[in-house]
Design a protein around this motif. Structure first.
Motif, PDB file in Angstrom:
ATOM      1  N   SER A  64      -0.218  -6.914   6.313  1.00  0.00           N
ATOM      2  CA  SER A  64       0.421  -7.779   5.966  1.00  0.00           C
ATOM      3  C   SER A  64       1.052  -7.453   4.542  1.00  0.00           C
ATOM      4  O   SER A  64       1.944  -8.373   3.859  1.00  0.00           O
ATOM      5  N   SER A  65       0.808  -6.434   3.904  1.00  0.00           N
ATOM      6  CA  SER A  65       1.040  -6.089   2.460  1.00  0.00           C
ATOM      7  C   SER A  65       1.308  -4.488   2.459  1.00  0.00           C
ATOM      8  O   SER A  65       0.847  -3.782   3.221  1.00  0.00           O
ATOM      9  N   GLY A  66       2.056  -4.029   1.363  1.00  0.00           N
ATOM     10  CA  GLY A  66       1.994  -2.770   1.089  1.00  0.00           C
ATOM     11  C   GLY A  66       3.040  -2.179   2.155  1.00  0.00           C
ATOM     12  O   GLY A  66       3.098  -0.785   2.536  1.00  0.00           O
ATOM     13  N   LEU A  67       4.109  -2.682   2.956  1.00  0.00           N
ATOM     14  CA  LEU A  67       4.830  -2.210   3.679  1.00  0.00           C
ATOM     15  C   LEU A  67       5.949  -1.233   3.008  1.00  0.00           C
ATOM     16  O   LEU A  67       6.608  -1.463   2.246  1.00  0.00           O
ATOM     17  N   LEU A  68       5.729   0.315   3.556  1.00  0.00           N
ATOM     18  CA  LEU A  68       6.502   1.251   2.885  1.00  0.00           C
ATOM     19  C   LEU A  68       7.826   1.430   3.579  1.00  0.00           C
ATOM     20  O   LEU A  68       8.790   1.613   3.001  1.00  0.00           O
ATOM     21  N   GLY A  69       7.741   1.287   4.794  1.00  0.00           N
ATOM     22  CA  GLY A  69       9.073   1.331   5.444  1.00  0.00           C
ATOM     23  C   GLY A  69       8.742   1.600   7.064  1.00  0.00           C
ATOM     24  O   GLY A  69       7.492   1.406   7.735  1.00  0.00           O
ATOM     25  N   TYR A  70       9.900   1.893   7.708  1.00  0.00           N
ATOM     26  CA  TYR A  70       9.593   1.928   9.519  1.00  0.00           C
ATOM     27  C   TYR A  70      10.869   2.699  10.031  1.00  0.00           C
ATOM     28  O   TYR A  70      11.808   2.854   9.638  1.00  0.00           O
ATOM     29  N   TYR A  71      10.398   3.474  10.783  1.00  0.00           N
ATOM     30  CA  TYR A  71      11.244   4.459  11.924  1.00  0.00           C
ATOM     31  C   TYR A  71      10.372   4.904  13.093  1.00  0.00           C
ATOM     32  O   TYR A  71       9.534   5.691  12.523  1.00  0.00           O
ATOM     33  N   TRP A  72      10.420   4.407  13.906  1.00  0.00           N
ATOM     34  CA  TRP A  72       9.365   4.444  14.849  1.00  0.00           C
ATOM     35  C   TRP A  72       8.043   3.948  14.577  1.00  0.00           C
ATOM     36  O   TRP A  72       7.867   2.897  14.926  1.00  0.00           O
ATOM     37  N   GLY A  73       7.339   4.763  13.877  1.00  0.00           N
ATOM     38  CA  GLY A  73       6.054   4.083  13.146  1.00  0.00           C
ATOM     39  C   GLY A  73       6.465   3.273  12.142  1.00  0.00           C
ATOM     40  O   GLY A  73       7.416   3.234  11.533  1.00  0.00           O
ATOM     41  N   ILE A  74       5.441   2.067  11.773  1.00  0.00           N
ATOM     42  CA  ILE A  74       5.424   1.308  10.593  1.00  0.00           C
ATOM     43  C   ILE A  74       4.442   1.815   9.591  1.00  0.00           C
ATOM     44  O   ILE A  74       3.301   2.175   9.863  1.00  0.00           O
ATOM     45  N   TRP A  75       4.910   2.131   8.440  1.00  0.00           N
ATOM     46  CA  TRP A  75       4.307   2.773   7.315  1.00  0.00           C
ATOM     47  C   TRP A  75       3.687   1.555   6.445  1.00  0.00           C
ATOM     48  O   TRP A  75       4.551   0.912   6.023  1.00  0.00           O
ATOM     49  N   TYR A  76       2.465   1.951   6.185  1.00  0.00           N
ATOM     50  CA  TYR A  76       1.962   0.934   5.229  1.00  0.00           C
ATOM     51  C   TYR A  76       1.227   1.636   3.932  1.00  0.00           C
ATOM     52  O   TYR A  76       0.592   2.796   4.352  1.00  0.00           O
ATOM     53  N   LYS A  77       1.267   1.035   2.820  1.00  0.00           N
ATOM     54  CA  LYS A  77       0.619   1.901   1.884  1.00  0.00           C
ATOM     55  C   LYS A  77      -0.717   0.890   1.521  1.00  0.00           C
ATOM     56  O   LYS A  77      -0.653  -0.396   1.848  1.00  0.00           O
ATOM     57  N   GLY A  78      -1.739   1.568   1.620  1.00  0.00           N
ATOM     58  CA  GLY A  78      -3.286   0.792   1.448  1.00  0.00           C
ATOM     59  C   GLY A  78      -4.239   1.647   0.668  1.00  0.00           C
ATOM     60  O   GLY A  78      -3.980   2.707   0.175  1.00  0.00           O
ATOM     61  N   SER A  79      -5.441   0.840   0.425  1.00  0.00           N
ATOM     62  CA  SER A  79      -6.446   1.417  -0.398  1.00  0.00           C
ATOM     63  C   SER A  79      -7.533   1.653   0.789  1.00  0.00           C
ATOM     64  O   SER A  79      -8.115   0.809   0.930  1.00  0.00           O
ATOM     65  N   LEU A  80      -7.905   2.946   0.905  1.00  0.00           N
ATOM     66  CA  LEU A  80      -9.232   3.110   1.766  1.00  0.00           C
ATOM     67  C   LEU A  80     -10.204   3.881   1.049  1.00  0.00           C
ATOM     68  O   LEU A  80      -9.967   4.970   0.558  1.00  0.00           O
ATOM     69  N   GLU A  81     -11.514   3.406   0.823  1.00  0.00           N
ATOM     70  CA  GLU A  81     -12.648   4.283  -0.041  1.00  0.00           C
ATOM     71  C   GLU A  81     -11.964   4.625  -1.418  1.00  0.00           C
ATOM     72  O   GLU A  81     -12.466   5.430  -1.637  1.00  0.00           O
ATOM     73  N   GLY A  82     -11.358   3.531  -1.940  1.00  0.00           N
ATOM     74  CA  GLY A  82     -11.015   4.207  -3.311  1.00  0.00           C
ATOM     75  C   GLY A  82      -9.962   4.819  -3.626  1.00  0.00           C
ATOM     76  O   GLY A  82      -9.635   5.432  -4.611  1.00  0.00           O
ATOM     77  N   ARG A  83      -9.175   5.090  -2.460  1.00  0.00           N
ATOM     78  CA  ARG A  83      -8.120   6.138  -2.418  1.00  0.00           C
ATOM     79  C   ARG A  83      -6.876   5.506  -1.775  1.00  0.00           C
ATOM     80  O   ARG A  83      -6.882   4.838  -1.034  1.00  0.00           O
ATOM     81  N   ILE A  84      -5.698   5.927  -2.606  1.00  0.00           N
ATOM     82  CA  ILE A  84      -4.321   5.135  -1.946  1.00  0.00           C
ATOM     83  C   ILE A  84      -3.888   6.169  -0.937  1.00  0.00           C
ATOM     84  O   ILE A  84      -3.819   7.410  -1.113  1.00  0.00           O
ATOM     85  N   VAL A  85      -3.523   5.489   0.323  1.00  0.00           N
ATOM     86  CA  VAL A  85      -3.476   5.990   1.489  1.00  0.00           C
ATOM     87  C   VAL A  85      -2.026   5.586   2.078  1.00  0.00           C
ATOM     88  O   VAL A  85      -1.584   4.771   1.735  1.00  0.00           O
ATOM     89  N   LEU A  86      -1.564   6.344   3.121  1.00  0.00           N
ATOM     90  CA  LEU A  86      -0.653   5.768   3.759  1.00  0.00           C
ATOM     91  C   LEU A  86      -0.953   5.660   5.629  1.00  0.00           C
ATOM     92  O   LEU A  86      -1.813   6.584   5.876  1.00  0.00           O
ATOM     93  N   ILE A  87      -0.643   4.489   5.932  1.00  0.00           N
ATOM     94  CA  ILE A  87      -0.991   4.109   7.343  1.00  0.00           C
ATOM     95  C   ILE A  87      -0.125   3.933   8.329  1.00  0.00           C
ATOM     96  O   ILE A  87       0.876   3.276   7.802  1.00  0.00           O
ATOM     97  N   LYS A  88       0.081   4.737   9.198  1.00  0.00           N
ATOM     98  CA  LYS A  88       1.226   4.693  10.085  1.00  0.00           C
ATOM     99  C   LYS A  88       0.716   4.066  11.566  1.00  0.00           C
ATOM    100  O   LYS A  88      -0.133   4.506  12.239  1.00  0.00           O
TER     101      LYS A  88
END
Length: 266
Positions: A64-88
Motif C-alpha cells: 500500500s506504500s512506496g508505489l514507484l510505477g506500473y507497466y505490466w508489472g507493478i513496482w514498489y519501493k520497499g525495505s527488506l532486511e535493512g536494504r532498500i529494494v524494488l519489488i515487482k
C-alpha cells in the motif's frame, strides 16, 4: 501453524486451506522456475533467494506504500532486511514473471541490467525482488510521470547519449554472451530504470526468447511496444528486432529533447 483450543473451527479450516494454497503455488512456480533455469542456463546454478509473503508484505506495508510505477508489472519501493529494494508484482502471468526473473539473473553480470535479488514463489503469481534504482524509470525523466504527476529536470543531451550507449552495450551482451542469442523483445522508455548516478538498468525480460542453436531466427509468440515489421508479417525474429526497437528508443529520446529545446527558446 499452531493449533489453539480457543481458535474457532472455521478460522482453523480457513488457515489450513490458505496453507495448502501457498504450498500449491510454491510447487507450481518452483517447477516453472527450475524448468526455465535448466533450459536457459544449462542447469548452471544461479543464486536466487526466496522470500516469504510475510516478508514482502512487511517490506511494502501490505503493498500500500512506496508505489514507484506500473507497466505490466507493478513496482514498489520497499525495505527488506535493512536494504532498500524494488519489488515487482506481475498479476496474471506466472510464466512471464519466471522468464523475467531467469533472464535477469542470467544477465546479472552486466552493469547495465537491473539485478535480481530473489523472489516469492508462495503467491499465485511470483513476486520478484530487484536492486534499487533511485531515479526511477527513464520515461519519468523524459515525460510527466503518470504516478507522481510531476516532471523531473530535463535531461541534457549528453546524458541521453550516454544512456543510449550503455543500453546498446547491454543489448550487445544479451545477443552475444551466451551460446544461444537472447532477444529482449520489449525495449522502451519504461523498461529502463536509472540508479542514483543515472546509470541505466535494463529490465522487463518478460517476452525474451532465445534463438535455438544452429538456427538464424526464432518464432516469437509475444512482442510488445515497438514491433518490427517482420514480427507482424511472419512472427520470425532475429537480433534485428531489438535493433529496430532500440532505434525507436533513440528517436523518442531525440524528439523529446528537441521539444524541450524548442520550448526553451520560445
Amino acid at each position: 501453524m499452531r493449533w489453539s483450543w480457543f481458535m474457532p473451527y472455521h478460522i482453523f479450516i480457513k488457515r489450513i486451506e490458505e496453507r495448502k494454497e501457498r504450498e500449491r503455488a510454491f510447487y507450481e512456480n518452483g517447477s516453472l522456475l527450475l524448468e526455465k533455469l535448466i533450459v536457459c542456463c544449462n542447469a548452471k546454478p544461479i543464486p536466487i533467494r526466496t522470500f516469504s509473503p510475510q516478508q514482502l508484505l512487511l517490506a511494502t506495508n501490505n503493498f500500500s506504500s512506496g508505489l514507484l510505477g506500473y507497466y505490466w508489472g507493478i513496482w514498489y519501493k520497499g525495505s527488506l532486511e535493512g536494504r532498500i529494494v524494488l519489488i515487482k508484482h506481475l498479476y496474471g502471468w506466472a510464466d512471464l514473471a519466471i522468464n523475467d526473473l531467469v533472464i535477469s539473473a542470467q544477465m546479472s553480470g552486466h552493469s547495465n541490467v537491473l539485478k535480481p535479488i530473489g523472489c516469492c514463489l508462495h503467491t499465485p503469481f511470483p513476486i520478484s525482488v530487484f536492486e534499487y534504482a533511485a531515479n526511477g524509470f527513464l520515461a519519468d525523466r523524459i515525460y510527466v510521470s503518470r504516478v507522481t504527476e510531476r516532471q523531473h529536470q530535463p535531461m541534457v543531451w549528453e546524458r541521453r547519449l550516454k544512456i543510449a550507449r550503455q543500453i546498446a552495450h547491454a543489448l550487445s551482451y544479451l545477443h552475444t554472451a551466451f551460446p544461444r542469442p537472447v532477444l529482449h523483445m520489449s525495449i522502451h522508455m519504461r523498461s529502463i530504470l536509472l540508479d542514483e548516478r543515472d546509470v541505466p538498468k535494463l529490465s522487463d525480460f518478460y517476452f525474451s526468447v532465445s534463438i535455438p542453436e544452429g538456427e538464424a531466427d526464432v518464432e516469437a509468440h509475444r512482442g510488445f511496444y515497438f514491433n518490427a515489421p517482420e514480427f507482424t508479417a511472419s512472427r520470425k525474429v532475429t537480433e534485428k528486432f531489438d535493433v529496430y526497437c532500440f532505434g525507436q528508443l533513440l528517436v523518442h529520446l531525440r524528439i523529446c529533447y528537441k521539444n524541450i529545446v524548442d520550448i526553451t527558446f520560445l
